[in-house]
Write an enzyme that holds these catalytic residues in place. Sequence first.
Site, PDB file in Angstrom:
ATOM      1  CB  ALA A  81      -1.538  -0.314   1.300  1.00  0.00           C
ATOM      2  CB  ALA A  97      -0.745   0.996  -3.695  1.00  0.00           C
ATOM      3  CG  HIS A 151       0.518  -4.009 -21.360  1.00  0.00           C
ATOM      4  ND1 HIS A 151      -0.276  -4.729 -20.560  1.00  0.00           N
ATOM      5  CD2 HIS A 151       0.795  -3.013 -21.343  1.00  0.00           C
ATOM      6  CE1 HIS A 151       0.067  -4.263 -19.051  1.00  0.00           C
ATOM      7  NE2 HIS A 151       0.664  -3.217 -19.670  1.00  0.00           N
ATOM      8  CE  LYS A 193       5.381  -0.094 -35.804  1.00  0.00           C
ATOM      9  NZ  LYS A 193       6.266   0.692 -36.554  1.00  0.00           N
ATOM     10  CE  LYS A 196       0.129   6.317 -33.369  1.00  0.00           C
ATOM     11  NZ  LYS A 196      -0.248   6.737 -35.238  1.00  0.00           N
ATOM     12  CD  GLN A 206      -3.363   4.153 -24.009  1.00  0.00           C
ATOM     13  OE1 GLN A 206      -4.023   3.712 -23.550  1.00  0.00           O
ATOM     14  NE2 GLN A 206      -2.322   4.252 -24.074  1.00  0.00           N
TER      15      GLN A 206
HETATM   16  N1  LIG Z   1       4.476   1.520 -10.971  1.00  0.00           N
HETATM   17  C1  LIG Z   1       3.536   1.101 -12.210  1.00  0.00           C
HETATM   18  O1  LIG Z   1       2.937   2.114 -12.787  1.00  0.00           O
HETATM   19  C2  LIG Z   1       3.106   0.043 -12.617  1.00  0.00           C
HETATM   20  C3  LIG Z   1       3.214  -1.148 -11.075  1.00  0.00           C
HETATM   21  N2  LIG Z   1       3.426  -2.183 -11.465  1.00  0.00           N
HETATM   22  C4  LIG Z   1       3.317  -3.329 -11.468  1.00  0.00           C
HETATM   23  O2  LIG Z   1       2.941  -3.487  -9.772  1.00  0.00           O
HETATM   24  C5  LIG Z   1       3.545  -4.174  -8.849  1.00  0.00           C
HETATM   25  C6  LIG Z   1       3.890  -3.007  -8.217  1.00  0.00           C
HETATM   26  O3  LIG Z   1       4.677  -2.072  -8.759  1.00  0.00           O
HETATM   27  P1  LIG Z   1       5.451  -0.093  -7.777  1.00  0.00           P
HETATM   28  O4  LIG Z   1       4.365  -0.125  -7.313  1.00  0.00           O
HETATM   29  O5  LIG Z   1       5.406  -0.026  -8.794  1.00  0.00           O
HETATM   30  O6  LIG Z   1       6.432  -1.119  -6.497  1.00  0.00           O
HETATM   31  P2  LIG Z   1       7.032  -0.542  -5.282  1.00  0.00           P
HETATM   32  O7  LIG Z   1       8.465  -0.127  -6.336  1.00  0.00           O
HETATM   33  O8  LIG Z   1       6.585   0.786  -5.218  1.00  0.00           O
HETATM   34  O9  LIG Z   1       6.667  -1.593  -4.526  1.00  0.00           O
HETATM   35  C7  LIG Z   1       5.390  -1.096  -3.843  1.00  0.00           C
HETATM   36  C8  LIG Z   1       5.921  -1.575  -2.176  1.00  0.00           C
HETATM   37  O10 LIG Z   1       6.526  -3.634  -2.059  1.00  0.00           O
HETATM   38  C9  LIG Z   1       7.134  -2.627  -1.276  1.00  0.00           C
HETATM   39  N3  LIG Z   1       9.061  -3.341  -1.562  1.00  0.00           N
HETATM   40  C10 LIG Z   1       9.313  -2.875  -2.890  1.00  0.00           C
HETATM   41  N4  LIG Z   1      10.627  -3.408  -3.097  1.00  0.00           N
HETATM   42  C11 LIG Z   1      10.576  -4.399  -1.970  1.00  0.00           C
HETATM   43  C12 LIG Z   1      11.594  -6.105  -1.798  1.00  0.00           C
HETATM   44  N5  LIG Z   1      12.946  -5.501  -2.790  1.00  0.00           N
HETATM   45  N6  LIG Z   1      10.472  -6.347  -1.339  1.00  0.00           N
HETATM   46  C13 LIG Z   1       9.937  -6.633  -0.464  1.00  0.00           C
HETATM   47  N7  LIG Z   1       8.871  -4.807  -0.882  1.00  0.00           N
HETATM   48  C14 LIG Z   1       9.360  -4.643  -1.763  1.00  0.00           C
HETATM   49  C15 LIG Z   1       7.656  -1.617  -1.095  1.00  0.00           C
HETATM   50  O11 LIG Z   1       6.122  -1.673   0.910  1.00  0.00           O
HETATM   51  P3  LIG Z   1       7.182  -1.417   2.329  1.00  0.00           P
HETATM   52  O12 LIG Z   1       8.429  -1.227   1.953  1.00  0.00           O
HETATM   53  O13 LIG Z   1       6.478  -0.165   3.209  1.00  0.00           O
HETATM   54  O14 LIG Z   1       6.720  -2.545   2.377  1.00  0.00           O
HETATM   55  C16 LIG Z   1       6.298  -0.456  -1.732  1.00  0.00           C
HETATM   56  O15 LIG Z   1       6.403   0.196  -1.705  1.00  0.00           O
HETATM   57  C17 LIG Z   1       4.886  -4.782  -9.540  1.00  0.00           C
HETATM   58  O16 LIG Z   1       4.294  -5.648 -10.049  1.00  0.00           O
HETATM   59  C18 LIG Z   1       5.220  -3.996 -10.681  1.00  0.00           C
HETATM   60  O17 LIG Z   1       5.564  -4.551 -12.003  1.00  0.00           O
HETATM   61  C19 LIG Z   1       2.459  -3.390 -13.077  1.00  0.00           C
HETATM   62  C20 LIG Z   1       2.079  -1.739 -13.688  1.00  0.00           C
HETATM   63  C21 LIG Z   1       2.045  -0.293 -13.707  1.00  0.00           C
HETATM   64  O1  LIG Z   2       2.172  -1.716 -17.654  1.00  0.00           O
HETATM   65  C1  LIG Z   2       3.452  -0.784 -18.190  1.00  0.00           C
HETATM   66  O2  LIG Z   2       2.000   0.106 -18.791  1.00  0.00           O
HETATM   67  C2  LIG Z   2       2.453   1.712 -19.272  1.00  0.00           C
HETATM   68  C3  LIG Z   2       1.541   2.169 -20.214  1.00  0.00           C
HETATM   69  O3  LIG Z   2       0.001   1.901 -19.726  1.00  0.00           O
HETATM   70  P1  LIG Z   2      -0.696   2.813 -20.128  1.00  0.00           P
HETATM   71  O4  LIG Z   2      -2.117   2.513 -19.688  1.00  0.00           O
HETATM   72  O5  LIG Z   2      -0.283   4.926 -20.279  1.00  0.00           O
HETATM   73  O6  LIG Z   2      -0.631   2.750 -21.829  1.00  0.00           O
HETATM   74  C4  LIG Z   2       4.061   1.651 -19.391  1.00  0.00           C
HETATM   75  O7  LIG Z   2       4.111   3.174 -18.697  1.00  0.00           O
HETATM   76  C5  LIG Z   2       5.119   0.786 -18.451  1.00  0.00           C
HETATM   77  O8  LIG Z   2       6.484   0.792 -18.608  1.00  0.00           O
HETATM   78  C6  LIG Z   2       4.267  -0.142 -18.253  1.00  0.00           C
HETATM   79  O9  LIG Z   2       4.877  -1.223 -17.573  1.00  0.00           O
END
Ligand SMILES: NC(=O)C1=CN([C@@H]2O[C@H](COP(=O)(O)OP(=O)(O)OC[C@H]3O[C@@H](n4cnc5c(N)ncnc54)[C@H](OP(=O)(O)O)[C@@H]3O)[C@@H](O)[C@H]2O)C=CC1
Ligand SMILES: O=C1O[C@H](COP(=O)(O)O)[C@@H](O)[C@H](O)[C@H]1O
Length: 507
Positions: A37, A42, A265, A348, A357, A387
């Site tokens: 979270a 999140a 995707h 691509k 886009k 989009q």
């Molecule tokens: N960010 C994005 O836009 C997108 C993310 N994702 C996927 O969603 C998931 C979460 O992404 P995102 O929120 O960016 O990730 P974060 O790096 O922000 O990690 C989320 C939370 O996980 C905990 N965390 C981070 N690293 C570790 C670790 N090595 N071991 C254990 N806990 C850890 C931390 O919480 P704490 O330390 O407080 O426990 C952190 O706040 C991933 O699988 C990512 O690939 C998919 C699409 C888009």
């Molecule tokens: O999963 C992902 O998607 C975003 C693009 O998402 P969109 O909904 O804005 O098209 C991308 O930027 C990111 O690298 C990838 O992890």
Amino acid sequence: MSGGSSPSSRRNSFNSLSKDLDLPSEQGCLSIVVLGASGDLAKKKTFPALYHLFEQGFIQSGEVHIFGYARSNLSDDGLRERIRGYLKGAPEDLSEFLQLIKYVSGSYDTGEGFEKLNRAISEYEVSKSSGSYRRLFYLALPPSVYPSVCKMIRTYCMNPSSHPGWTRVIVEKPFGKDLDSAEELSAQLGELFEEHQLYRIDHYLGKELVQNLLVLRFANRLFLPLWNRDNIDNIQIVFREDFGTEGRGGYFDQYGIIRDIIQNHLLQVFCLVAMEKPVSLKPEHIRDEKVKVLQSVNPIKPEEVVLGQYDGYKDDPTVPDDSNTPTFASVVLRVHNERWEGVPFILKAGKALSSKKAEVRVQFKDVPGDIFRSKKQGRNEFVIRLQPSEAMYMKLTVKKPGLEMATEQSELDLSYGMRYQNVKIPEAYERLILDTIRGDQQHFVRRDELQAAWKIFTPLLHDIDDGKLKALPYEPGSRGPKEADELSARVGYVQTHGYIWVPPTLA
Ligand SMILES: NC(=O)C1=CN([C@@H]2O[C@H](COP(=O)(O)OP(=O)(O)OC[C@H]3O[C@@H](n4cnc5c(N)ncnc54)[C@H](OP(=O)(O)O)[C@@H]3O)[C@@H](O)[C@H]2O)C=CC1
Ligand SMILES: O=C1O[C@H](COP(=O)(O)O)[C@@H](O)[C@H](O)[C@H]1O
């Protein structure tokens, strides 16, 4: 609020679709747990999606409680303040929503935190005496911790068997790095949860125009006879971003554009464009067809791949100086079946390009026995703009208005901004979380689908990881390496020069 309809009327239409799909309409308490979270996903996506569902009446104060779980030392108010800035809405709605959120702190691999989480959920459930106990766990976490977190949920946090209800788990991508690692992850999660409890999210499947693909293809007589190798010359499925990896270089470098965008995707979009008609709209029937078309894809030929890396990518201190990770890729898929033999699907994707886009571009063959020399205007194309500026448009040759018998290219244009002016298009995450609550797995990736997807790309990915295929440099803000355009032309795509579709705007 969308289209002027009230929250209760929207809930009614949602219930009627549930009936069509044989989904039970459930009542009772719903506990939504966002693990990770404190993280980026999140705050940017998960909590805002939950807020929009709340705002529209799909989840309600009386029946839902939201728990944030992470290791960070935060209070309930600390978490609420962290996400407040990402929520847009009326102040009283926001306060009411934020009050539904509680924070529980704990580690991802020991029982203590999860016992505490279970106690918090149970207290809330017991306080609501009737109905089912529904528990939804959203893993907004790095995949490295999925196995331990799932084990903890399984051991400490399942919905009590004494009560009707369910436990469901949403897992984010990436699901592994190649076929073996994905299979290992699937096996680990598969020991803990049944397939019907696991929701592998691919947020492209929640996008409005992606969801429209099945309707478009199978509810329109117009397209049915045209959608095949007799009429279609080539299909492009394109993702472009006009910014680079921006602070995510460390993560991105381990994955690259094929694992980040194409294998998931774009391949999901490919499935919906290329699959056969499912027996019904039941999730299993749709996913059966997706698996079938994935299994019909031929091995990718290295000469039908172009990789690129934008200049400046390696300036990010978290990216190794010798990185060969592609930030751009164009890959031709060939489907060995009766419908598509000989039709290239060009997938691509690229970062740091000249525009942002995502679209599907279906290019038709030239007109046989052409008497109008319409070839010079360019081929018919049917474009589904996913989009931004969601639209579908069909490029046609028409008579140029006036006294002369001259032709020009024009289009039939269904731009959503014009046609659906007062409709708010839901965010992908909003829709997919709602699907999970409803128990509809249609827009989630099944285990065998994931396996088939990795089978297609793993040999290519290993060649890239081993340095057998090199990423060509390209200028940020460009179209990517020119070799990609050359590849598209080589496999049959004919670019229409001097014609650009401009999304219409309201006067
Ligand atoms: N960010 C994005 O836009 C997108 C993310 N994702 C996927 O969603 C998931 C979460 O992404 P995102 O929120 O960016 O990730 P974060 O790096 O922000 O990690 C989320 C939370 O996980 C905990 N965390 C981070 N690293 C570790 C670790 N090595 N071991 C254990 N806990 C850890 C931390 O919480 P704490 O330390 O407080 O426990 C952190 O706040 C991933 O699988 C990512 O690939 C998919 C699409 C888009
Ligand atoms: O999963 C992902 O998607 C975003 C693009 O998402 P969109 O909904 O804005 O098209 C991308 O930027 C990111 O690298 C990838 O992890």
